[in-house]
Design an enzyme around this catalytic site. Structure first.
Site, PDB file in Angstrom:
ATOM      1  N   ARG A   1       0.853  -1.240   0.143  1.00 50.78           N
ATOM      2  CA  ARG A   1      -0.086  -0.327  -0.131  1.00 50.78           C
ATOM      3  C   ARG A   1       0.834   1.334   0.118  1.00 50.78           C
ATOM      4  O   ARG A   1       0.197   2.248  -0.250  1.00 50.78           O
ATOM      5  CB  ARG A   1      -0.916  -0.121   1.443  1.00 50.78           C
ATOM      6  CG  ARG A   1      -2.067  -1.047   1.142  1.00 50.78           C
ATOM      7  CD  ARG A   1      -2.877  -1.378   2.489  1.00 50.78           C
ATOM      8  NE  ARG A   1      -2.180  -2.292   3.311  1.00 50.78           N
ATOM      9  CZ  ARG A   1      -2.316  -2.457   4.498  1.00 50.78           C
ATOM     10  NH1 ARG A   1      -3.458  -2.002   4.743  1.00 50.78           N
ATOM     11  NH2 ARG A   1      -1.870  -3.480   5.021  1.00 50.78           N
TER      12      ARG A   1
ATOM     13  N   ASN B   1      39.052  27.743  -4.638  1.00 55.20           N
ATOM     14  CA  ASN B   1      39.653  26.596  -3.828  1.00 55.20           C
ATOM     15  C   ASN B   1      39.852  25.503  -4.671  1.00 55.20           C
ATOM     16  O   ASN B   1      40.654  24.775  -4.354  1.00 55.20           O
ATOM     17  CB  ASN B   1      38.868  26.115  -2.809  1.00 55.20           C
ATOM     18  CG  ASN B   1      37.235  25.645  -3.207  1.00 55.20           C
ATOM     19  OD1 ASN B   1      36.819  26.170  -3.969  1.00 55.20           O
ATOM     20  ND2 ASN B   1      36.872  24.916  -2.445  1.00 55.20           N
TER      21      ASN B   1
HETATM   22  C1  UD1 Z   1      -1.367  -6.689  11.699  1.00 56.04           C
HETATM   23  C2  UD1 Z   1      -2.416  -7.645  12.640  1.00 56.04           C
HETATM   24  C3  UD1 Z   1      -3.401  -6.867  13.106  1.00 56.04           C
HETATM   25  C4  UD1 Z   1      -3.113  -5.725  13.791  1.00 56.04           C
HETATM   26  C5  UD1 Z   1      -2.097  -4.926  12.794  1.00 56.04           C
HETATM   27  C6  UD1 Z   1      -1.798  -3.605  14.071  1.00 56.04           C
HETATM   28  C7  UD1 Z   1      -1.772  -9.840  11.682  1.00 56.04           C
HETATM   29  C8  UD1 Z   1      -2.263 -11.004  10.801  1.00 56.04           C
HETATM   30  N1  UD1 Z   1      -2.576  -8.795  11.750  1.00 56.04           N
HETATM   31  O1  UD1 Z   1      -2.085  -6.359  10.356  1.00 56.04           O
HETATM   32  O2  UD1 Z   1      -4.225  -7.590  14.055  1.00 56.04           O
HETATM   33  O3  UD1 Z   1      -4.359  -5.047  14.091  1.00 56.04           O
HETATM   34  O4  UD1 Z   1      -0.988  -5.505  12.568  1.00 56.04           O
HETATM   35  O5  UD1 Z   1      -0.931  -2.700  13.173  1.00 56.04           O
HETATM   36  O6  UD1 Z   1      -0.692  -9.943  12.031  1.00 56.04           O
HETATM   37  N2  UD1 Z   1       5.219  -9.489   8.129  1.00 56.04           N
HETATM   38  C9  UD1 Z   1       6.270 -10.285   7.661  1.00 56.04           C
HETATM   39  N3  UD1 Z   1       6.160 -11.229   7.089  1.00 56.04           N
HETATM   40  C10 UD1 Z   1       4.874 -11.610   6.558  1.00 56.04           C
HETATM   41  C11 UD1 Z   1       4.000 -10.687   6.784  1.00 56.04           C
HETATM   42  C12 UD1 Z   1       3.982  -9.858   7.633  1.00 56.04           C
HETATM   43  O7  UD1 Z   1       7.597  -9.699   8.151  1.00 56.04           O
HETATM   44  O8  UD1 Z   1       4.969 -12.682   5.768  1.00 56.04           O
HETATM   45  C13 UD1 Z   1       5.329  -8.111   8.995  1.00 56.04           C
HETATM   46  C14 UD1 Z   1       5.361  -6.952   8.167  1.00 56.04           C
HETATM   47  O9  UD1 Z   1       6.476  -6.577   7.825  1.00 56.04           O
HETATM   48  C15 UD1 Z   1       4.451  -5.924   9.201  1.00 56.04           C
HETATM   49  C16 UD1 Z   1       4.054  -6.818  10.182  1.00 56.04           C
HETATM   50  O10 UD1 Z   1       4.485  -8.355   9.943  1.00 56.04           O
HETATM   51  O11 UD1 Z   1       5.795  -5.330   9.896  1.00 56.04           O
HETATM   52  C17 UD1 Z   1       2.665  -6.685  10.074  1.00 56.04           C
HETATM   53  O12 UD1 Z   1       1.964  -7.094   8.813  1.00 56.04           O
HETATM   54  P1  UD1 Z   1       0.961  -6.351   7.941  1.00 56.04           P
HETATM   55  O13 UD1 Z   1       0.833  -6.978   6.762  1.00 56.04           O
HETATM   56  O14 UD1 Z   1       1.265  -4.875   8.043  1.00 56.04           O
HETATM   57  O15 UD1 Z   1      -0.353  -6.382   9.077  1.00 56.04           O
HETATM   58  P2  UD1 Z   1      -1.847  -5.791   9.175  1.00 56.04           P
HETATM   59  O16 UD1 Z   1      -2.391  -5.768   8.196  1.00 56.04           O
HETATM   60  O17 UD1 Z   1      -1.246  -4.164   9.392  1.00 56.04           O
HETATM   61 CA    CA Z   2       0.560  -3.118   9.597  1.00 57.18          CA
END
Ligand code: UD1
Ligand code: CA
Length: 501
Positions: free
Chosen positions: A27, A400
């Site tokens: 996003r 310079n």
């Molecule tokens: C996640 C939570 C959600 C919470 C929100 C808070 C999950 C399933 N959901 O959602 O409940 O309210 O954060 O901000 O966790 N990441 C990895 N590897 C992956 C997928 C993700 O390292 O395969 C990392 C991302 O870089 C990120 C974090 O995990 O830092 C969370 O992933 P993201 O996709 O941002 O989850 P949200 O949809 O924000």
């Molecule tokens: Ca997130």
């Protein structure tokens, strides 16, 4: 002063911190990995690491994947002791946490697992979570927040006694669950062994077909394990960052916090809306930040100094009582009571001693300007040492660069450099010497000498009347000549032979 980051010495330690930073961050629509986007002087990831650092964990693991080369290079910069662990495929936050734990198989005890995209987390909030986890004898504790708009976030499901029983992602939630405003912060403390076991059993039967870390809670509750959910005092702490609009909103919140703390510490901030200060900067008591000021990087501003309006300082130090007005300054040291601007450009290696002045439309680089010396107008000063009490006349250029190499210029104490002097380096102007305006100085000037290095003036008499007849200039010259003739009773020789000076 309020203590922004309270000491967490008293809190029980966590054995490890795991930061999840492998996600693509689709996003953001960026070629830069999401966690490297910057606000307030650090990357998203850098803020998370800085908040966790005072917890004193012996091990920090960062899960990298998307843009991993860039993220690893950044880690080498900001957290060289952290262990980067690669998640080859982004199969979800639960999978990412599992990959991290697999990289440190000997790890035992409490582990803090945190999303890499929550830049407003504070050490205080993390410390509270860790302490609550220990106090409850919990094996899995999740940080939550009560927010006005829970859109997109995981919801916390509690039973009739208020105990947390599950985390449900928005896409998988029922309408009733979506109405819940208590959300998952993406910050967890878990017992390492318990977490390994439960992550190994995670399925992917959800809207995204991923292994959700959030799915760790329900099976633990069902198995009767002690779990907990802790609400953050300030719901802002837990806000993540998924797109550029959220990035701007987090930056604003972070900046408000920094400015609030500065103002409580005795700094006048005239216009908080247009003043931006990185979390890494310090500003002393009674300093005045005018509108449009940006303090970035390692910049420090001393007591009673004035910065702005409309000034950007990156990695600079401004000492007590100094002022920097409408200027752009990079890696410069501005001494006590020194003045800069308006419209100065100070580049790296600029050091102004006490009471020195760099004025309008002056560029400096790699230069020491001694006590009370002045470069007031329209000059370039590069690769130079200027002594005390010297004055550099308007439009002086320190020449310079010979096209290949840079050379140094030394200007002694109490020197007077005439306007429009070219100081062709390497060259030295001795203490107390002068240079004549318009000189091109190519060899050293001894102390106390007046250096004149310019073509003598020649006046070609009557040139305008002969070569530009009928022009307003010729008319004006003729009128002047007639007046002079009348005054001198006809003796003046206004047609003029050439004269030399
Ligand atoms: C996640 C939570 C959600 C919470 C929100 C808070 C999950 C399933 N959901 O959602 O409940 O309210 O954060 O901000 O966790 N990441 C990895 N590897 C992956 C997928 C993700 O390292 O395969 C990392 C991302 O870089 C990120 C974090 O995990 O830092 C969370 O992933 P993201 O996709 O941002 O989850 P949200 O949809 O924000
Ligand atoms: Ca997130």
């Amino acid at each position: 002063m309020i203590a922004q980051e309270t000491s967490v010495d008293a809190a029980p330690a966590v054995a490890a911190v795991v930061v999840l930073a492998a996600g693509q961050g689709t996003r953001m629509r960026s070629s830069t990995p999401k966690v490297l986007h910057a606000l307030g002087g650090r990357s998203l990831l850098g803020h998370v690491l800085a908040a966790a650092e005072p917890l004193g964990a012996a091990t920090t693991v960062v899960v990298v994947g998307s843009g991993r080369d860039q993220v690893e290079a950044h880690l080498a910069d900001v957290a060289p002791d952290a262990l980067a662990v690669v998640q080859e495929q982004q199969l979800g936050s639960g999978h990412a946490a599992g990959v991290a734990l697999a990289a440190v198989p000997e790890l035992e005890g409490a582990v803090l697992v945190v999303n890499g995209d929550s830049p407003l987390l504070t050490t205080r909030t993390l410390g509270t979570l860790v302490a609550a986890h220990a106090a409850a004898g919990s094996v899995f504790t999740v940080l939550t927040a009560e927010v006005d708009d829970p859109t997109g976030l995981g919801r916390i499901i509690r039973d009739e006694r208020g105990a947390p029983v599950a985390i449900v992602e928005e896409r998988d939630a029922s309408d009733a669950q979506r109405a819940i405003r208590e959300v998952n912060a993406g910050v967890y403390v878990a017992n390492a062994a318990t977490l390994r076991r439960v992550l190994a059993g995670l399925g992917t039967s959800n809207a995204q077909g991923e292994q959700y870390l959030t799915d760790a809670l329900a099976p633990l509750v069902a198995g009767g394990a002690p779990t907990a959910a802790v609400r953050a005092d300030d719901p802002d702490d837990v806000l993540g960052c998924n797109d550029r609009a959220e990035l701007a909103a987090r930056r604003r919140t972070l900046n408000d916090r920094v400015l609030d703390e500065l103002m409580r510490g005795g700094v006048t901030v005239v216009d908080p809306q247009t003043t931006w200060v990185d979390v890494t900067c310090t500003v002393g008591e009674d300093a005045l930040l005018e509108p449009g000021t940006q303090l970035r990087g390692t910049t420090t501003v001393g007591p009673a100094a004035v910065v702005g309006p409309d000034s950007t300082l990156v990695d600079c130090s401004v000492a007590a009582g100094a002022s920097v007005v409408r200027s752009h300054c990079l890696g410069a040291e501005v001494g006590p009571e020194a003045t800069v601007g308006p419209f100065s450009y100070l580049r790296p290696g600029t050091r102004l001693a006490r009471g020195a002045k760099v004025g309008a439309f002056v560029e400096t680089k790699n230069v020491e300007v001694g006590e009370d010396s002045k470069v007031p107008h329209l000059s370039y000063v590069g690769d130079a040492t200027i002594g005390r009490g010297a004055n550099i006349g308007a439009a002086t250029v320190f020449v310079n660069y010979d096209g290949v190499a840079k050379h140094h210029t030394t200007v002694g104490d109490q020197v007077r450099i005439g306007s429009d002097t070219m100081l062709v380096a390497p060259v030295t102007v001795g203490d107390g010497a002068y240079t004549a305006a318009g000189s091109v100085i190519t060899s050293d000037v001894p102390p106390g000498a007046m250096a004149v290095a310019r073509a003598p003036q020649r006046n070609v008499g009557g040139w305008v009347r002969r070569r530009r007849p009928g022009t307003p200039a010729a008319d004006a010259a003729e009128a002047a000549e007639s007046r002079a003739e009348a005054l001198s009773g006809g003796r003046a020789d206004a047609s003029g032979a050439d004269t030399d000076q």
